[in-house]
Write a protein that holds these residues in place. Sequence first.
Motif, PDB file in Angstrom:
ATOM      1  N   ARG A  23      22.132   4.869  -6.941  1.00 52.28           N
ATOM      2  CA  ARG A  23      20.838   4.917  -7.607  1.00 52.28           C
ATOM      3  C   ARG A  23      19.909   3.904  -6.962  1.00 52.28           C
ATOM      4  N   ARG A  24      18.666   4.337  -6.701  1.00 52.75           N
ATOM      5  CA  ARG A  24      17.699   3.457  -6.050  1.00 52.75           C
ATOM      6  C   ARG A  24      16.348   3.565  -6.737  1.00 52.75           C
ATOM      7  N   VAL A  25      15.581   2.512  -6.631  1.00 51.37           N
ATOM      8  CA  VAL A  25      14.229   2.476  -7.166  1.00 51.37           C
ATOM      9  C   VAL A  25      13.272   3.000  -6.104  1.00 51.37           C
ATOM     10  N   ARG A  26      12.402   3.946  -6.508  1.00 48.53           N
ATOM     11  CA  ARG A  26      11.361   4.439  -5.598  1.00 48.53           C
ATOM     12  C   ARG A  26      10.235   3.412  -5.569  1.00 48.53           C
ATOM     13  N   LEU A  27      10.067   2.806  -4.397  1.00 45.98           N
ATOM     14  CA  LEU A  27       9.292   1.582  -4.298  1.00 45.98           C
ATOM     15  C   LEU A  27       8.057   1.750  -3.412  1.00 45.98           C
ATOM     16  N   GLY A  28       6.944   1.202  -3.863  1.00 48.40           N
ATOM     17  CA  GLY A  28       5.758   1.052  -3.041  1.00 48.40           C
ATOM     18  C   GLY A  28       5.520  -0.420  -2.771  1.00 48.40           C
ATOM     19  N   VAL A  29       4.889  -0.736  -1.660  1.00 49.11           N
ATOM     20  CA  VAL A  29       4.573  -2.118  -1.302  1.00 49.11           C
ATOM     21  C   VAL A  29       3.082  -2.222  -1.040  1.00 49.11           C
ATOM     22  N   VAL A  30       2.430  -3.171  -1.678  1.00 51.07           N
ATOM     23  CA  VAL A  30       1.014  -3.446  -1.442  1.00 51.07           C
ATOM     24  C   VAL A  30       0.914  -4.759  -0.689  1.00 51.07           C
ATOM     25  N   GLY A  31       0.434  -4.680   0.561  1.00 56.36           N
ATOM     26  CA  GLY A  31       0.326  -5.856   1.412  1.00 56.36           C
ATOM     27  C   GLY A  31       1.490  -5.945   2.383  1.00 56.36           C
ATOM     28  N   VAL A  32       1.211  -5.678   3.673  1.00 62.51           N
ATOM     29  CA  VAL A  32       2.268  -5.747   4.689  1.00 62.51           C
ATOM     30  C   VAL A  32       1.881  -6.730   5.790  1.00 62.51           C
ATOM     31  N   GLY A  33       1.302  -7.853   5.365  1.00 62.57           N
ATOM     32  CA  GLY A  33       0.974  -8.921   6.299  1.00 62.57           C
ATOM     33  C   GLY A  33       2.208  -9.665   6.758  1.00 62.57           C
ATOM     34  N   SER A  34       2.002 -10.856   7.314  1.00 65.78           N
ATOM     35  CA  SER A  34       3.082 -11.601   7.959  1.00 65.78           C
ATOM     36  C   SER A  34       4.258 -11.864   7.016  1.00 65.78           C
ATOM     37  N   HIS A  35       3.995 -12.393   5.835  1.00 66.53           N
ATOM     38  CA  HIS A  35       5.091 -12.735   4.921  1.00 66.53           C
ATOM     39  C   HIS A  35       5.854 -11.492   4.482  1.00 66.53           C
ATOM     40  N   SER A  36       5.143 -10.481   4.079  1.00 66.91           N
ATOM     41  CA  SER A  36       5.782  -9.240   3.637  1.00 66.91           C
ATOM     42  C   SER A  36       6.618  -8.633   4.757  1.00 66.91           C
ATOM     43  N   TYR A  37       6.075  -8.619   5.963  1.00 67.17           N
ATOM     44  CA  TYR A  37       6.744  -8.003   7.108  1.00 67.17           C
ATOM     45  C   TYR A  37       7.990  -8.782   7.527  1.00 67.17           C
ATOM     46  N   ARG A  38       7.907 -10.117   7.460  1.00 66.19           N
ATOM     47  CA  ARG A  38       9.023 -10.965   7.888  1.00 66.19           C
ATOM     48  C   ARG A  38      10.122 -11.068   6.849  1.00 66.19           C
ATOM     49  N   ALA A  77      -1.829   7.319  -6.962  1.00 65.53           N
ATOM     50  CA  ALA A  77      -2.223   8.688  -7.297  1.00 65.53           C
ATOM     51  C   ALA A  77      -1.473   9.726  -6.464  1.00 65.53           C
ATOM     52  N   ALA A  78      -1.101   9.358  -5.237  1.00 69.11           N
ATOM     53  CA  ALA A  78      -0.522  10.338  -4.313  1.00 69.11           C
ATOM     54  C   ALA A  78       1.003  10.353  -4.316  1.00 69.11           C
ATOM     55  N   GLU A  79       1.643   9.254  -4.747  1.00 65.14           N
ATOM     56  CA  GLU A  79       3.090   9.128  -4.610  1.00 65.14           C
ATOM     57  C   GLU A  79       3.782   9.017  -5.978  1.00 65.14           C
ATOM     58  N   GLU A  80       5.031   9.431  -6.028  1.00 68.86           N
ATOM     59  CA  GLU A  80       5.847   9.259  -7.230  1.00 68.86           C
ATOM     60  C   GLU A  80       6.676   7.988  -7.069  1.00 68.86           C
ATOM     61  N   LEU A  81       6.233   6.937  -7.733  1.00 66.03           N
ATOM     62  CA  LEU A  81       6.860   5.623  -7.608  1.00 66.03           C
ATOM     63  C   LEU A  81       7.448   5.173  -8.937  1.00 66.03           C
ATOM     64  N   ASP A  82       8.470   4.339  -8.853  1.00 65.82           N
ATOM     65  CA  ASP A  82       9.011   3.673 -10.035  1.00 65.82           C
ATOM     66  C   ASP A  82       8.448   2.265 -10.182  1.00 65.82           C
ATOM     67  N   ALA A  83       8.230   1.612  -9.042  1.00 64.24           N
ATOM     68  CA  ALA A  83       7.853   0.199  -9.060  1.00 64.24           C
ATOM     69  C   ALA A  83       7.067  -0.138  -7.807  1.00 64.24           C
ATOM     70  N   VAL A  84       6.437  -1.317  -7.835  1.00 59.74           N
ATOM     71  CA  VAL A  84       5.647  -1.756  -6.695  1.00 59.74           C
ATOM     72  C   VAL A  84       5.890  -3.245  -6.463  1.00 59.74           C
ATOM     73  N   LEU A  85       5.889  -3.633  -5.194  1.00 59.49           N
ATOM     74  CA  LEU A  85       5.918  -5.038  -4.802  1.00 59.49           C
ATOM     75  C   LEU A  85       4.510  -5.426  -4.377  1.00 59.49           C
ATOM     76  N   LEU A  86       3.956  -6.470  -4.984  1.00 52.47           N
ATOM     77  CA  LEU A  86       2.612  -6.939  -4.647  1.00 52.47           C
ATOM     78  C   LEU A  86       2.720  -8.221  -3.833  1.00 52.47           C
ATOM     79  N   CYS A  87       2.185  -8.194  -2.628  1.00 49.84           N
ATOM     80  CA  CYS A  87       2.261  -9.359  -1.744  1.00 49.84           C
ATOM     81  C   CYS A  87       0.904  -9.549  -1.076  1.00 49.84           C
ATOM     82  N   VAL A  88      -0.067 -10.000  -1.863  1.00 52.21           N
ATOM     83  CA  VAL A  88      -1.420 -10.236  -1.366  1.00 52.21           C
ATOM     84  C   VAL A  88      -1.839 -11.638  -1.809  1.00 52.21           C
ATOM     85  N   SER A  89      -3.114 -11.931  -1.801  1.00 54.40           N
ATOM     86  CA  SER A  89      -3.578 -13.259  -2.207  1.00 54.40           C
ATOM     87  C   SER A  89      -3.468 -13.411  -3.723  1.00 54.40           C
TER      88      SER A  89
END
Length: 352
Positions: free
Chosen positions: A9-24, A69-81
């Motif tokens: 079982r896995r969580v369908r995940l979206g990520v907001v912010g793919v800058g340096s910290h998120s990417y690394r 609006a476009a994707e079926e997600l369960d959760a999101v990771l927010l990595c912005v300011s």
Amino acid sequence: MTYQRDFDRRVRLGVVGVGSHSYRNLLPTLTYLPADLVAIADLDRELGDATARQYGLQRSYRSAAEMYAAEELDAVLLCVSPQLHPQLAREAFAAGLHVWLEKPVGTSVADVDSMIAAQGDRIAVVGYKKVFMPAATKARELLALDEFGPLHTMSGIYPMNIPRGDDESIARGGKNRWLIDGCHPTALLLSLAGPAAQVAVHRADDDSGVLVIRHESGTVTSLHLADSAPAFQPVERYFMVGQGRSVEIRNSRSITYQRGIPFSYATGTTFAPEGLDSGGITWEAQDGMNTLENKAVFTQGMYGELKYFLDCVLAGRPAEVSGLAFARQVMQVFEAAVRSDGDLVDITKEKE
């Protein structure tokens, strides 16, 4: 531990912010977690699209709302300011999503309150990674031992400062070292000693100095604001004192439990008396092999905080650790520390 490809079982995940910290840090850690990366959003189209291609996604989105609006997600990771976290968290809650937020959660207690008001029954965890370090987990185990007794005092050392300010400067929500780094050791102190009751800061001319917290439990903790310590060199320490016992964490990779030794001040001649029932026990990361427990995403707590969030989502249970209520406590300490200039600021008055 189970790898991503092994979870049933896995969580369908979206990520907001793919800058340096998120990417690394965030994206690579998903290899070890029960999550399917479904979509990413970033204002930088080129950066977002390049990252999407790397992770096998057809495209990226320019906004979180468009992605929801476009994707079926369960959760999101927010990595912005931190200035953007409150609005994005509220939008995610409104879209029915569970939310993990990178620290800093925001810039004020009011920011956290706005998220709590919008949370509803959604799960939220804030990325105070120090709370989830293996060394911190071991420390909680040791502090819970009957032989350790109550936690009397605790001290920490961390390269940071706390700016001077007032209600107006807090409301402006500008960047400062505490928001970037200082919330980590503060969160660890609160997780081990409990909520704060009173806060005082004694500053040097450069805003380094000492943060002192009197906790509701009666424990007193202090944080040495070692702002001018050598950059990117080992300096981080935490030292906990019980009843004839102590625990020390060094740079996230070593923890020592001291039990004392039988010793006579006038006649004792050895620091290592016979037997195994006294003295210190040390656990530390070993760098001789390229195994998981030595990697920074594990020793620093990144894996632990994300796994905890995803486990809560899969189990449908509220976060009891590092949730928004805890984030509010951390931010209360920050606001009190900004206002303090040697004087004691009583947090309990706000709670009333």
